[in-house]
Design a protein around this motif. Structure first.
Motif, PDB file in Angstrom:
ATOM      1  N   PHE A   1      16.818  16.353   7.715  1.00  0.00           N
ATOM      2  CA  PHE A   1      18.215  16.206   7.267  1.00  0.00           C
ATOM      3  C   PHE A   1      18.583  14.748   7.021  1.00  0.00           C
ATOM      4  CE2 PHE A   1      18.619  15.623  11.812  1.00  0.00           C
ATOM      5  CZ  PHE A   1      19.596  14.665  11.937  1.00  0.00           C
ATOM      6  N   LEU A   2      17.781  13.814   7.550  1.00  0.00           N
ATOM      7  CA  LEU A   2      18.050  12.395   7.309  1.00  0.00           C
ATOM      8  C   LEU A   2      17.392  11.877   6.033  1.00  0.00           C
ATOM      9  CD1 LEU A   2      17.706  10.865  10.891  1.00  0.00           C
ATOM     10  CD2 LEU A   2      19.794  11.182   9.573  1.00  0.00           C
ATOM     11  N   LYS A   3      16.381  12.569   5.551  1.00  0.00           N
ATOM     12  CA  LYS A   3      15.655  12.049   4.387  1.00  0.00           C
ATOM     13  C   LYS A   3      15.724  12.943   3.151  1.00  0.00           C
ATOM     14  CE  LYS A   3      11.221  13.816   6.152  1.00  0.00           C
ATOM     15  NZ  LYS A   3       9.877  13.418   6.639  1.00  0.00           N
TER      16      LYS A   3
ATOM     17  N   ASN B   1       0.831  -1.203   0.000  1.00  0.00           N
ATOM     18  CA  ASN B   1       0.000   0.000   0.000  1.00  0.00           C
ATOM     19  C   ASN B   1       0.870   1.259   0.000  1.00  0.00           C
ATOM     20  OD1 ASN B   1       0.998   0.173   2.596  1.00  0.00           O
ATOM     21  ND2 ASN B   1      -0.931  -0.378   3.591  1.00  0.00           N
ATOM     22  N   LYS B   2       0.211   2.401  -0.027  1.00  0.00           N
ATOM     23  CA  LYS B   2       0.924   3.679  -0.113  1.00  0.00           C
ATOM     24  C   LYS B   2       1.746   3.956   1.138  1.00  0.00           C
ATOM     25  CE  LYS B   2      -2.829   5.959  -0.995  1.00  0.00           C
ATOM     26  NZ  LYS B   2      -3.755   7.099  -1.272  1.00  0.00           N
ATOM     27  N   GLU B   3       1.264   3.510   2.287  1.00  0.00           N
ATOM     28  CA  GLU B   3       1.983   3.746   3.528  1.00  0.00           C
ATOM     29  C   GLU B   3       3.350   3.057   3.512  1.00  0.00           C
ATOM     30  OE1 GLU B   3       2.621   5.379   7.232  1.00  0.00           O
ATOM     31  OE2 GLU B   3       1.019   5.795   5.787  1.00  0.00           O
ATOM     32  N   TYR B   4       3.402   1.884   2.882  1.00  0.00           N
ATOM     33  CA  TYR B   4       4.666   1.133   2.785  1.00  0.00           C
ATOM     34  C   TYR B   4       5.691   1.932   1.980  1.00  0.00           C
ATOM     35  CZ  TYR B   4       7.857  -2.486   0.983  1.00  0.00           C
ATOM     36  OH  TYR B   4       8.964  -3.206   0.600  1.00  0.00           O
ATOM     37  N   TRP B   5       5.277   2.460   0.819  1.00  0.00           N
ATOM     38  CA  TRP B   5       6.211   3.205  -0.012  1.00  0.00           C
ATOM     39  C   TRP B   5       6.556   4.549   0.610  1.00  0.00           C
ATOM     40  CZ3 TRP B   5       8.743   0.392  -3.155  1.00  0.00           C
ATOM     41  CH2 TRP B   5       8.135  -0.721  -3.748  1.00  0.00           C
ATOM     42  N   LYS B   6       5.625   5.140   1.351  1.00  0.00           N
ATOM     43  CA  LYS B   6       5.920   6.390   2.049  1.00  0.00           C
ATOM     44  C   LYS B   6       7.011   6.171   3.091  1.00  0.00           C
ATOM     45  CE  LYS B   6       3.881   9.836   5.139  1.00  0.00           C
ATOM     46  NZ  LYS B   6       4.848   9.532   6.212  1.00  0.00           N
ATOM     47  N   GLU B   7       6.937   5.035   3.814  1.00  0.00           N
ATOM     48  CA  GLU B   7       7.944   4.733   4.825  1.00  0.00           C
ATOM     49  C   GLU B   7       9.323   4.518   4.208  1.00  0.00           C
ATOM     50  OE1 GLU B   7       7.913   4.594   8.147  1.00  0.00           O
ATOM     51  OE2 GLU B   7       5.878   5.404   8.145  1.00  0.00           O
ATOM     52  N   ILE B   8       9.347   4.158   2.924  1.00  0.00           N
ATOM     53  CA  ILE B   8      10.631   3.948   2.243  1.00  0.00           C
ATOM     54  C   ILE B   8      11.198   5.262   1.722  1.00  0.00           C
ATOM     55  CG2 ILE B   8      11.723   2.904   0.214  1.00  0.00           C
ATOM     56  CD1 ILE B   8       9.928   0.490   0.601  1.00  0.00           C
ATOM     57  N   PHE B   9      10.391   6.024   0.971  1.00  0.00           N
ATOM     58  CA  PHE B   9      10.908   7.209   0.294  1.00  0.00           C
ATOM     59  C   PHE B   9      10.739   8.505   1.097  1.00  0.00           C
ATOM     60  CE2 PHE B   9       9.966   4.286  -3.245  1.00  0.00           C
ATOM     61  CZ  PHE B   9      11.237   4.219  -3.798  1.00  0.00           C
ATOM     62  N   TRP B  10       9.848   8.531   2.076  1.00  0.00           N
ATOM     63  CA  TRP B  10       9.676   9.733   2.897  1.00  0.00           C
ATOM     64  C   TRP B  10       9.317   9.323   4.318  1.00  0.00           C
ATOM     65  CZ3 TRP B  10      11.502  14.179   1.386  1.00  0.00           C
ATOM     66  CH2 TRP B  10      11.175  15.335   2.093  1.00  0.00           C
TER      67      TRP B  10
ATOM     68  N   ALA C   1      21.805  14.681   2.026  1.00  0.00           N
ATOM     69  CA  ALA C   1      21.680  13.480   1.190  1.00  0.00           C
ATOM     70  C   ALA C   1      20.528  12.644   1.744  1.00  0.00           C
ATOM     71  CB  ALA C   1      22.971  12.673   1.195  1.00  0.00           C
ATOM     72  N   PRO C   2      19.772  11.974   0.864  1.00  0.00           N
ATOM     73  CA  PRO C   2      18.626  11.161   1.324  1.00  0.00           C
ATOM     74  C   PRO C   2      19.095   9.841   1.946  1.00  0.00           C
ATOM     75  CG  PRO C   2      18.858  10.970  -1.053  1.00  0.00           C
ATOM     76  CD  PRO C   2      19.884  11.979  -0.606  1.00  0.00           C
TER      77      PRO C   2
ATOM     78  N   ILE D   1      18.700   3.805   2.623  1.00  0.00           N
ATOM     79  CA  ILE D   1      18.777   2.631   3.505  1.00  0.00           C
ATOM     80  C   ILE D   1      17.507   1.796   3.402  1.00  0.00           C
ATOM     81  CG2 ILE D   1      18.885   1.897   5.918  1.00  0.00           C
ATOM     82  CD1 ILE D   1      20.708   4.305   6.444  1.00  0.00           C
ATOM     83  N   GLU D   2      16.339   2.473   3.422  1.00  0.00           N
ATOM     84  CA  GLU D   2      15.066   1.755   3.340  1.00  0.00           C
ATOM     85  C   GLU D   2      14.901   1.064   1.987  1.00  0.00           C
ATOM     86  OE1 GLU D   2      12.853   1.182   5.587  1.00  0.00           O
ATOM     87  OE2 GLU D   2      13.742   2.396   7.178  1.00  0.00           O
ATOM     88  N   LEU D   3      15.327   1.716   0.910  1.00  0.00           N
ATOM     89  CA  LEU D   3      15.248   1.096  -0.413  1.00  0.00           C
ATOM     90  C   LEU D   3      16.175  -0.101  -0.500  1.00  0.00           C
ATOM     91  CD1 LEU D   3      14.018   1.284  -3.251  1.00  0.00           C
ATOM     92  CD2 LEU D   3      15.943   2.744  -3.913  1.00  0.00           C
ATOM     93  N   PHE D   4      17.336   0.001   0.121  1.00  0.00           N
ATOM     94  CA  PHE D   4      18.258  -1.132   0.171  1.00  0.00           C
ATOM     95  C   PHE D   4      17.619  -2.310   0.904  1.00  0.00           C
ATOM     96  CE2 PHE D   4      22.150  -3.262   1.847  1.00  0.00           C
ATOM     97  CZ  PHE D   4      22.732  -3.562   0.623  1.00  0.00           C
ATOM     98  N   GLY D   5      16.796  -2.009   1.915  1.00  0.00           N
ATOM     99  CA  GLY D   5      16.107  -3.055   2.669  1.00  0.00           C
ATOM    100  C   GLY D   5      15.095  -3.821   1.850  1.00  0.00           C
TER     101      GLY D   5
END
Length: 339
Positions: free
Chosen positions: A235-237, A220-229, A241-242, A247-251
């Motif tokens: 300053f961490l996202k 769902n959208k919440e899953y992708w939000k937790e990855i990209f935003w 640098a993002p 890190i989340e995309l690598f996961g």
């Protein structure tokens, strides 16, 4: 006793030919895939079932259908590449042709699938002859119902959530019983069993890939939000640098990779240890009666222990793969604000 018969045959063959028992070669040969199903050896003669080899020449583009005993001219089994078929081109270079052969691992998968079809159709036939008022099933059907109910109600449903679990339950149950059947059949040392299917990284890669697709295609959208935003300081996202999105995309890829390696390593290691202890029995006698008696007693005790442990591991690894797959799928359907 698993692996005892194949190793005994190899040992007798080595003794007949006056060669020393090559333990690493025996272990690796048992774990590797093959283009024929070796059953027995006697006085230097091999009894094996040839399997269909289907290859496409890179030189001519022609398809060839043959067996391991009738390879076309220009093709050979490469010892440097674990016995895989290679083609020698006109300039002397060696290339890997397109290989769609029915290998030992593929044949074992078909046998396992046929076994599972028979099991589940027999259970379905039992339920068709009864209604809701009938007594609960007993024996094998009762055991299967208990196992399916436990996995569905106590593992899949809590991990994914009541809203989405029904879509994934068929896949996860199929994965569990497929892995379990492959693990148990692989512990039987005689034909038509004994192939190291779940100890083949290509098989575990495909199973992990299926889980990865189930996670990411239907997330769902919440899953992708937790990855990209994700909900972390800016300053961490984003700046400079993002870091967290990377890190989340690598996961996304490390989760199925962990599934693949966990199953492959555990099953391959178990087979290797059992075969090694089996080889020690025959190695001991070649060192003399004193060494033979001592090493045999130790090896037989450890071999019995490892066989029993591998039966437990067969269940545990099927359960762990299914559990982690369910947890990862559940995370892909996490609602906003849910813990």
């Amino acid at each position: 006793m698993v692996a005892l018969l194949p190793v005994q045959l190899y040992a007798e063959e080595a003794s007949h030919e006056g060669e020393e028992l090559d333990i690493p070669e025996i272990v690796l040969e048992h774990l590797a895939d093959a283009y024929e199903w070796h059953i027995a050896s006697y006085q230097g003669k091999h009894l094996s079932i040839p399997l269909p080899i289907i290859i496409r020449s890179k030189r001519t583009g022609q398809w060839h259908f043959c067996t391991a005993h009738s390879l076309p001219e220009g093709f050979f089994f490469s010892k440097e590449h674990h016995g895989k078929i290679y083609e020698r081109l006109a300039d002397g270079s060696e290339v890997r042709p397109l290989d769609l052969s029915i290998t030992k691992a593929v044949m074992q998968i078909w046998i396992v699938v046929a076994l599972l079809i028979v099991i589940f159709l027999s259970c379905a036939r039992w339920y068709k002859k009864r209604d809701a008022k009938s007594d609960a099933p007993g024996g094998f059907v009762g055991m299967m119902e208990m196992l399916v109910s436990y996995l569905n109600d106590d593992l899949i449903k809590p991990s994914i959530g009541e809203k989405h679990y029904k879509k994934y339950a068929p896949y996860l149950l199929t994965v569990f019983f497929f892995i379990l059947a492959c693990n148990l059949v692989g512990l039987i040392p005689i034909f038509p069993a004994g192939a190291n299917v779940t100890g083949n990284i290509n098989i575990t890669f495909f199973l992990a890939l299926c889980t990865m697709l189930a996670i990411n295609i239907f997330a769902n959208k919440e899953y992708w939000k937790e990855i990209f935003w994700p909900d972390v300081p800016l300053f961490l996202k984003a700046y400079p640098a993002p870091v967290m999105p990377i890190i989340e995309l690598f996961g996304v890829f490390t989760k199925p990779f962990a599934l693949m390696i966990r199953l492959f390593a555990n099953m391959m290691a178990g087979h290797a240890v059992i075969l090694s202890f089996t080889c020690v029995i025959f190695l001991g006698w070649s060192m003399g009666v004193g060494f033979g008696l001592g090493l045999n007693a130790f090896s037989i005790i450890m071999l019995l222990f490892m066989n029993l442990l591998e039966v437990l591991v067969a269940f545990v690894q099927a359960y762990v793969f299914t559990m982690l797959s369910a947890v990862f799928i559940g995370l892909a359907h996490k609602e906003h604000g849910a813990e």
